[in-house]
Design a protein around this motif. Structure first.
Motif, PDB file in Angstrom:
ATOM      1  N   ALA A  57       0.849  -1.151   0.071  1.00  0.00           N
ATOM      2  CA  ALA A  57       0.024   0.005   0.001  1.00  0.00           C
ATOM      3  C   ALA A  57       0.838   1.266   0.143  1.00  0.00           C
ATOM      4  CB  ALA A  57      -0.989   0.011   1.072  1.00  0.00           C
ATOM      5  N   GLU A  58       1.924   1.288   0.936  1.00  0.00           N
ATOM      6  CA  GLU A  58       2.863   2.300   1.048  1.00  0.00           C
ATOM      7  C   GLU A  58       3.518   2.700  -0.581  1.00  0.00           C
ATOM      8  OE1 GLU A  58       4.067   2.434   5.576  1.00  0.00           O
ATOM      9  OE2 GLU A  58       5.353   1.690   4.060  1.00  0.00           O
ATOM     10  N   THR A  59       3.845   1.583  -1.094  1.00  0.00           N
ATOM     11  CA  THR A  59       4.615   1.699  -2.360  1.00  0.00           C
ATOM     12  C   THR A  59       3.854   2.199  -3.409  1.00  0.00           C
ATOM     13  OG1 THR A  59       6.243   0.091  -1.398  1.00  0.00           O
ATOM     14  CG2 THR A  59       6.167   0.255  -3.821  1.00  0.00           C
ATOM     15  N   ASN A  60       2.618   1.959  -3.519  1.00  0.00           N
ATOM     16  CA  ASN A  60       1.844   2.149  -4.778  1.00  0.00           C
ATOM     17  C   ASN A  60       1.432   3.595  -4.880  1.00  0.00           C
ATOM     18  OD1 ASN A  60       0.381   1.772  -7.084  1.00  0.00           O
ATOM     19  ND2 ASN A  60      -0.508  -0.131  -6.433  1.00  0.00           N
ATOM     20  N   SER A  61       2.495   4.154  -5.408  1.00  0.00           N
ATOM     21  CA  SER A  61       2.401   5.697  -5.439  1.00  0.00           C
ATOM     22  C   SER A  61       1.718   5.786  -7.103  1.00  0.00           C
ATOM     23  CB  SER A  61       3.499   6.506  -5.401  1.00  0.00           C
ATOM     24  OG  SER A  61       3.612   7.621  -5.965  1.00  0.00           O
ATOM     25  N   PRO A  62       0.809   7.148  -6.907  1.00  0.00           N
ATOM     26  CA  PRO A  62       0.300   7.540  -8.505  1.00  0.00           C
ATOM     27  C   PRO A  62       1.256   7.926  -9.290  1.00  0.00           C
ATOM     28  CG  PRO A  62      -0.585   8.805  -6.814  1.00  0.00           C
ATOM     29  CD  PRO A  62       0.190   7.691  -6.067  1.00  0.00           C
TER      30      PRO A  62
END
Length: 378
Positions: A57-62
Protein backbone atom coordinates in the motif's frame (compact mmCIF):
# COMPACT_ATOMS: atom_id res chain seq x y z
CA UNK A 1 15.11 -13.24 -5.13
CA UNK A 2 17.20 -16.36 -5.74
CA UNK A 3 17.09 -17.16 -2.01
CA UNK A 4 13.32 -16.91 -2.04
CA UNK A 5 12.98 -19.23 -5.05
CA UNK A 6 15.30 -21.72 -3.35
CA UNK A 7 13.14 -21.60 -0.24
CA UNK A 8 15.63 -19.85 2.07
CA UNK A 9 13.16 -17.24 3.24
CA UNK A 10 15.30 -15.84 6.08
CA UNK A 11 18.13 -15.03 3.65
CA UNK A 12 15.60 -13.72 1.15
CA UNK A 13 14.16 -11.36 3.74
CA UNK A 14 17.59 -10.11 4.79
CA UNK A 15 18.63 -9.54 1.19
CA UNK A 16 15.38 -7.72 0.45
CA UNK A 17 15.72 -5.37 3.44
CA UNK A 18 19.29 -4.55 2.42
CA UNK A 19 18.14 -3.86 -1.15
CA UNK A 20 15.54 -1.41 0.16
CA UNK A 21 18.21 0.44 2.15
CA UNK A 22 20.41 0.78 -0.93
CA UNK A 23 17.50 1.81 -3.15
CA UNK A 24 16.34 4.52 -0.74
CA UNK A 25 19.77 6.15 -0.82
CA UNK A 26 19.36 6.76 -4.57
CA UNK A 27 16.25 8.87 -4.10
CA UNK A 28 14.77 7.24 -7.21
CA UNK A 29 11.09 6.46 -6.73
CA UNK A 30 10.83 3.58 -9.18
CA UNK A 31 13.96 1.79 -7.94
CA UNK A 32 12.83 2.19 -4.34
CA UNK A 33 9.33 0.97 -5.19
CA UNK A 34 10.68 -2.19 -6.83
CA UNK A 35 12.91 -2.92 -3.83
CA UNK A 36 10.04 -2.41 -1.38
CA UNK A 37 7.72 -4.56 -3.48
CA UNK A 38 10.26 -7.39 -3.51
CA UNK A 39 10.57 -7.08 0.25
CA UNK A 40 6.79 -7.24 0.54
CA UNK A 41 6.75 -10.38 -1.59
CA UNK A 42 9.40 -12.00 0.61
CA UNK A 43 7.30 -11.15 3.67
CA UNK A 44 4.23 -12.59 1.98
CA UNK A 45 6.04 -15.87 1.31
CA UNK A 46 6.94 -16.02 5.02
CA UNK A 47 3.34 -15.40 6.01
CA UNK A 48 4.04 -11.91 7.42
CA UNK A 49 0.97 -10.54 5.69
CA UNK A 50 0.37 -7.41 7.78
CA UNK A 51 3.77 -5.94 6.96
CA UNK A 52 3.55 -7.15 3.36
CA UNK A 53 0.16 -5.49 2.86
CA UNK A 54 1.40 -2.25 4.42
CA UNK A 55 4.43 -2.18 2.11
CA UNK A 56 2.35 -2.85 -1.00
CA UNK A 57 0.00 0.00 0.00
CA UNK A 58 2.76 2.47 0.90
CA UNK A 59 4.69 1.72 -2.26
CA UNK A 60 1.83 2.07 -4.73
CA UNK A 61 2.28 5.76 -5.54
CA UNK A 62 0.32 7.39 -8.39
CA UNK A 63 3.68 8.82 -9.50
CA UNK A 64 4.83 5.35 -10.58
CA UNK A 65 4.35 3.96 -14.11
CA UNK A 66 0.99 2.25 -14.55
CA UNK A 67 2.53 -1.17 -15.40
CA UNK A 68 4.37 -1.21 -12.08
CA UNK A 69 1.30 0.02 -10.17
CA UNK A 70 -0.75 -2.75 -11.75
CA UNK A 71 1.81 -5.34 -10.71
CA UNK A 72 1.74 -4.04 -7.13
CA UNK A 73 -2.05 -4.38 -7.05
CA UNK A 74 -1.80 -7.89 -8.47
CA UNK A 75 0.62 -9.02 -5.76
CA UNK A 76 -1.36 -7.21 -3.04
CA UNK A 77 -4.37 -9.19 -4.28
CA UNK A 78 -2.43 -12.44 -3.95
CA UNK A 79 -1.53 -11.52 -0.38
CA UNK A 80 -5.20 -10.90 0.39
CA UNK A 81 -6.09 -14.25 -1.17
CA UNK A 82 -3.57 -15.98 1.10
CA UNK A 83 -5.42 -14.50 4.09
CA UNK A 84 -8.89 -15.39 2.87
CA UNK A 85 -9.73 -11.73 2.21
CA UNK A 86 -11.31 -12.60 -1.11
CA UNK A 87 -13.39 -9.49 -1.74
CA UNK A 88 -10.37 -7.32 -1.05
CA UNK A 89 -8.29 -9.53 -3.36
CA UNK A 90 -10.83 -9.03 -6.16
CA UNK A 91 -10.67 -5.25 -5.72
CA UNK A 92 -6.89 -5.35 -6.18
CA UNK A 93 -7.15 -7.60 -9.25
CA UNK A 94 -9.77 -5.28 -10.74
CA UNK A 95 -7.54 -2.25 -10.18
CA UNK A 96 -4.59 -4.05 -11.80
CA UNK A 97 -6.64 -4.75 -14.92
CA UNK A 98 -7.95 -1.18 -15.04
CA UNK A 99 -4.45 0.26 -14.94
CA UNK A 100 -3.39 -1.87 -17.91
CA UNK A 101 -6.61 -1.23 -19.87
CA UNK A 102 -6.73 -4.88 -20.83
CA UNK A 103 -3.57 -4.54 -22.94
CA UNK A 104 -1.27 -6.78 -20.85
CA UNK A 105 -2.04 -10.29 -22.06
CA UNK A 106 0.25 -11.97 -19.54
CA UNK A 107 -1.34 -10.12 -16.62
CA UNK A 108 -4.81 -10.83 -17.96
CA UNK A 109 -4.02 -14.54 -17.96
CA UNK A 110 -2.56 -14.50 -14.44
CA UNK A 111 -5.51 -12.58 -13.04
CA UNK A 112 -7.96 -14.93 -14.76
CA UNK A 113 -6.32 -17.88 -13.00
CA UNK A 114 -6.37 -15.97 -9.70
CA UNK A 115 -10.07 -15.12 -10.05
CA UNK A 116 -10.90 -18.75 -10.79
CA UNK A 117 -9.12 -19.67 -7.56
CA UNK A 118 -11.07 -16.97 -5.70
CA UNK A 119 -14.37 -18.30 -7.05
CA UNK A 120 -13.56 -21.86 -6.03
CA UNK A 121 -12.48 -20.86 -2.54
CA UNK A 122 -15.43 -18.49 -2.04
CA UNK A 123 -17.85 -21.25 -3.01
CA UNK A 124 -16.44 -23.40 -0.21
CA UNK A 125 -15.70 -20.86 2.52
CA UNK A 126 -17.28 -17.52 1.57
CA UNK A 127 -15.54 -14.27 0.70
CA UNK A 128 -14.05 -13.66 4.13
CA UNK A 129 -13.81 -10.34 6.01
CA UNK A 130 -15.01 -7.07 4.52
CA UNK A 131 -12.32 -5.06 2.71
CA UNK A 132 -10.16 -2.97 5.00
CA UNK A 133 -9.96 0.80 4.89
CA UNK A 134 -6.63 2.19 3.62
CA UNK A 135 -5.67 3.44 7.09
CA UNK A 136 -6.21 -0.07 8.48
CA UNK A 137 -3.82 -1.56 5.95
CA UNK A 138 -1.28 1.19 6.59
CA UNK A 139 -1.61 0.89 10.36
CA UNK A 140 -2.36 4.61 10.58
CA UNK A 141 -4.55 5.99 13.36
CA UNK A 142 -7.99 7.28 12.37
CA UNK A 143 -7.90 10.96 13.24
CA UNK A 144 -10.88 12.89 14.61
CA UNK A 145 -13.09 14.52 11.98
CA UNK A 146 -14.50 18.04 12.23
CA UNK A 147 -18.26 18.24 12.88
CA UNK A 148 -20.54 21.29 13.00
CA UNK A 149 -23.34 21.86 15.51
CA UNK A 150 -26.12 23.82 13.79
CA UNK A 151 -27.75 24.91 17.06
CA UNK A 152 -24.58 26.27 18.65
CA UNK A 153 -23.02 27.29 15.31
CA UNK A 154 -19.76 25.85 16.58
CA UNK A 155 -17.25 23.22 15.46
CA UNK A 156 -15.89 20.20 17.30
CA UNK A 157 -14.40 16.82 16.41
CA UNK A 158 -15.82 13.28 16.40
CA UNK A 159 -14.03 9.93 16.25
CA UNK A 160 -14.49 7.27 13.57
CA UNK A 161 -17.62 5.98 15.32
CA UNK A 162 -19.25 9.42 15.31
CA UNK A 163 -18.71 9.98 19.04
CA UNK A 164 -17.70 13.51 20.07
CA UNK A 165 -14.14 13.55 21.37
CA UNK A 166 -13.58 17.32 21.31
CA UNK A 167 -16.61 19.45 22.20
CA UNK A 168 -18.22 22.01 19.89
CA UNK A 169 -16.47 25.17 20.99
CA UNK A 170 -14.67 26.59 17.96
CA UNK A 171 -15.68 29.19 15.40
CA UNK A 172 -13.24 27.77 12.85
CA UNK A 173 -11.26 24.55 12.62
CA UNK A 174 -8.86 22.83 10.24
CA UNK A 175 -8.61 19.07 9.63
CA UNK A 176 -6.12 17.05 11.65
CA UNK A 177 -2.77 16.45 9.99
CA UNK A 178 0.03 14.52 11.69
CA UNK A 179 -2.15 14.36 14.81
CA UNK A 180 -2.49 18.16 15.03
CA UNK A 181 -5.16 20.70 14.10
CA UNK A 182 -5.41 24.49 14.14
CA UNK A 183 -8.59 25.86 15.78
CA UNK A 184 -10.02 29.30 16.57
CA UNK A 185 -12.43 30.09 19.40
CA UNK A 186 -15.32 32.55 18.81
CA UNK A 187 -13.80 35.19 21.11
CA UNK A 188 -10.35 34.98 19.50
CA UNK A 189 -9.00 36.40 16.25
CA UNK A 190 -5.94 34.15 16.34
CA UNK A 191 -5.40 30.42 15.99
CA UNK A 192 -4.42 27.79 18.55
CA UNK A 193 -2.97 24.33 17.94
CA UNK A 194 -4.48 21.22 19.57
CA UNK A 195 -3.69 17.51 19.60
CA UNK A 196 -6.23 14.70 19.20
CA UNK A 197 -7.20 14.93 22.88
CA UNK A 198 -8.06 18.61 22.51
CA UNK A 199 -5.08 19.77 24.58
CA UNK A 200 -3.55 23.05 23.39
CA UNK A 201 0.07 22.87 22.28
CA UNK A 202 0.21 26.43 20.96
CA UNK A 203 -2.11 28.99 22.54
CA UNK A 204 -3.95 31.69 20.60
CA UNK A 205 -2.01 34.42 22.42
CA UNK A 206 1.00 33.62 20.25
CA UNK A 207 -0.64 35.80 17.66
CA UNK A 208 -1.02 33.71 14.50
CA UNK A 209 -3.71 35.22 12.26
CA UNK A 210 -3.09 32.74 9.43
CA UNK A 211 -1.88 29.14 9.67
CA UNK A 212 -1.26 26.14 7.44
CA UNK A 213 -1.66 22.44 8.16
CA UNK A 214 1.31 20.54 9.56
CA UNK A 215 3.33 18.71 6.95
CA UNK A 216 6.57 16.81 7.61
CA UNK A 217 6.68 18.26 11.11
CA UNK A 218 6.31 21.94 10.24
CA UNK A 219 3.49 24.45 9.82
CA UNK A 220 3.64 27.80 8.04
CA UNK A 221 2.21 30.63 10.17
CA UNK A 222 1.77 34.38 9.75
CA UNK A 223 1.38 37.03 12.42
CA UNK A 224 -0.47 39.53 10.23
CA UNK A 225 -2.35 37.00 8.14
CA UNK A 226 -1.07 38.51 4.91
CA UNK A 227 2.59 37.60 4.57
CA UNK A 228 5.93 37.28 6.34
CA UNK A 229 5.30 33.55 6.64
CA UNK A 230 7.53 31.48 8.91
CA UNK A 231 7.59 27.79 9.82
CA UNK A 232 7.16 26.48 13.36
CA UNK A 233 7.19 22.98 14.85
CA UNK A 234 4.60 21.54 17.23
CA UNK A 235 6.44 23.08 20.21
CA UNK A 236 6.17 26.53 18.58
CA UNK A 237 9.89 26.72 17.90
CA UNK A 238 10.59 28.80 14.80
CA UNK A 239 12.45 26.58 12.35
CA UNK A 240 12.33 28.93 9.35
CA UNK A 241 12.30 32.68 10.07
CA UNK A 242 9.66 35.01 8.60
CA UNK A 243 10.12 36.56 5.19
CA UNK A 244 7.96 34.82 2.58
CA UNK A 245 4.99 36.35 0.77
CA UNK A 246 3.39 32.99 -0.10
CA UNK A 247 4.17 29.43 0.89
CA UNK A 248 3.07 25.87 0.14
CA UNK A 249 3.14 22.85 2.44
CA UNK A 250 6.27 20.73 2.65
CA UNK A 251 6.29 17.77 0.31
CA UNK A 252 9.15 15.30 0.03
CA UNK A 253 11.33 17.56 2.16
CA UNK A 254 10.80 20.75 0.16
CA UNK A 255 8.29 23.60 0.10
CA UNK A 256 7.57 26.12 -2.63
CA UNK A 257 7.90 29.73 -1.41
CA UNK A 258 7.50 33.20 -2.94
CA UNK A 259 9.82 36.06 -2.01
CA UNK A 260 10.15 39.46 -3.69
CA UNK A 261 7.63 38.29 -6.29
CA UNK A 262 9.58 35.19 -7.33
CA UNK A 263 8.99 31.50 -6.59
CA UNK A 264 11.61 29.04 -5.40
CA UNK A 265 11.90 26.34 -2.74
CA UNK A 266 13.34 25.78 0.72
CA UNK A 267 14.18 22.59 2.59
CA UNK A 268 13.15 21.67 6.14
CA UNK A 269 16.04 23.67 7.60
CA UNK A 270 15.03 26.82 5.70
CA UNK A 271 17.90 26.64 3.23
CA UNK A 272 16.93 28.03 -0.17
CA UNK A 273 17.55 25.15 -2.57
CA UNK A 274 15.80 26.68 -5.60
CA UNK A 275 16.39 30.44 -5.99
CA UNK A 276 13.23 32.57 -5.84
CA UNK A 277 13.55 33.71 -9.43
CA UNK A 278 10.68 31.91 -11.13
CA UNK A 279 7.23 33.23 -11.99
CA UNK A 280 5.60 29.97 -10.94
CA UNK A 281 6.39 26.59 -9.37
CA UNK A 282 3.79 23.83 -9.60
CA UNK A 283 4.04 20.37 -11.09
CA UNK A 284 1.42 18.85 -13.44
CA UNK A 285 1.54 15.04 -13.44
CA UNK A 286 0.70 12.64 -16.25
CA UNK A 287 -2.34 11.27 -14.39
CA UNK A 288 -3.98 14.73 -14.40
CA UNK A 289 -3.08 15.77 -10.86
CA UNK A 290 -0.98 18.80 -9.98
CA UNK A 291 1.24 19.06 -6.91
CA UNK A 292 2.26 22.31 -5.24
CA UNK A 293 5.94 21.51 -5.26
CA UNK A 294 8.18 18.55 -5.93
CA UNK A 295 7.50 14.98 -6.96
CA UNK A 296 8.81 12.03 -4.97
CA UNK A 297 11.72 11.97 -7.42
CA UNK A 298 12.55 15.57 -6.44
CA UNK A 299 11.40 17.29 -9.64
CA UNK A 300 9.30 20.42 -10.09
CA UNK A 301 7.97 22.34 -13.08
CA UNK A 302 8.91 26.03 -13.02
CA UNK A 303 7.72 28.94 -15.12
CA UNK A 304 9.85 31.81 -16.40
CA UNK A 305 8.36 34.48 -18.67
CA UNK A 306 5.53 32.20 -19.70
CA UNK A 307 7.75 29.23 -20.52
CA UNK A 308 8.00 26.03 -18.49
CA UNK A 309 10.95 23.89 -17.58
CA UNK A 310 12.05 21.52 -14.81
CA UNK A 311 14.36 21.86 -11.80
CA UNK A 312 15.51 19.18 -9.38
CA UNK A 313 15.65 19.25 -5.57
CA UNK A 314 19.18 20.72 -5.70
CA UNK A 315 18.00 23.64 -7.84
CA UNK A 316 19.70 22.31 -10.97
CA UNK A 317 17.88 23.11 -14.21
CA UNK A 318 17.02 19.78 -15.84
CA UNK A 319 14.84 21.24 -18.61
CA UNK A 320 15.42 24.86 -19.62
CA UNK A 321 12.17 26.87 -19.42
CA UNK A 322 11.34 26.89 -23.12
CA UNK A 323 7.98 25.13 -23.47
CA UNK A 324 4.37 26.35 -23.18
CA UNK A 325 3.54 23.17 -21.22
CA UNK A 326 5.59 20.56 -19.36
CA UNK A 327 4.04 17.52 -17.66
CA UNK A 328 6.02 15.14 -15.45
CA UNK A 329 5.62 11.50 -16.47
CA UNK A 330 6.96 8.75 -14.17
CA UNK A 331 9.96 8.15 -16.47
CA UNK A 332 10.05 11.22 -18.75
CA UNK A 333 8.86 14.78 -19.35
CA UNK A 334 6.00 15.37 -21.76
CA UNK A 335 6.25 18.72 -23.56
CA UNK A 336 3.97 20.69 -25.87
CA UNK A 337 4.98 23.09 -28.64
CA UNK A 338 3.38 26.40 -29.60
CA UNK A 339 1.37 24.57 -32.25
CA UNK A 340 -0.10 22.22 -29.65
CA UNK A 341 1.87 19.16 -30.72
CA UNK A 342 3.16 16.84 -28.01
CA UNK A 343 6.46 15.03 -27.58
CA UNK A 344 8.72 13.98 -24.72
CA UNK A 345 12.16 14.42 -23.18
CA UNK A 346 14.00 11.82 -21.13
CA UNK A 347 14.87 12.40 -17.49
CA UNK A 348 18.15 14.06 -18.52
CA UNK A 349 16.17 16.60 -20.53
CA UNK A 350 17.30 15.18 -23.88
CA UNK A 351 14.84 14.62 -26.78
CA UNK A 352 13.05 11.29 -26.59
CA UNK A 353 9.92 11.58 -28.74
CA UNK A 354 9.52 14.17 -31.49
CA UNK A 355 6.67 16.64 -30.88
CA UNK A 356 4.40 15.29 -33.60
CA UNK A 357 1.49 13.88 -31.59
CA UNK A 358 -1.84 15.75 -31.38
CA UNK A 359 -2.43 14.79 -27.72
CA UNK A 360 -0.87 13.44 -24.54
CA UNK A 361 -2.35 9.95 -24.67
CA UNK A 362 -0.31 8.94 -27.72
CA UNK A 363 2.86 10.21 -26.07
CA UNK A 364 2.15 8.24 -22.90
CA UNK A 365 1.64 5.07 -24.95
CA UNK A 366 4.91 5.59 -26.80
CA UNK A 367 6.83 6.33 -23.60
CA UNK A 368 5.53 3.07 -22.13
CA UNK A 369 6.74 1.17 -25.18
CA UNK A 370 10.16 2.84 -25.16
CA UNK A 371 11.13 3.05 -21.52
CA UNK A 372 8.88 1.37 -18.98
CA UNK A 373 9.64 -2.19 -17.95
CA UNK A 374 6.12 -3.54 -18.18
CA UNK A 375 6.97 -6.84 -16.47
CA UNK A 376 9.43 -6.29 -13.61
CA UNK A 377 10.05 -9.45 -11.61
CA UNK A 378 9.05 -9.38 -7.93
Amino acid sequence: MASRILGDLDDALGDARLAVTYAETTGELRRTALARARLAEALRWRGDHAEADRLFAETNSPELPDPLRALLHEHAGRSCYDQGRLTEACLHFERALDLRHGEDAAMNARVEVALDAVAERAAADGFGPAPRRPEEVLGAPRLPVATFDEEQQLWGYANADGEMVIAHRYAEVQPFHEGLAWVRRPEASRWALIDTSGAALIEANNGYRAVGAFSEGLSWVSMDGKGRWMAVDRMNIVRIPPGYEEVRSFRNGLAAVRQNGGWGAVDLTGEVVVPTRYHGLGTPLADGRKVDGFTADGLAVVELAGRRGVVDRAGRVVVTPAYPTVVVHPVAFMVATESGRWGALDRRGDPLIDPVHPGRAAVVAEIDRLLADASPVL
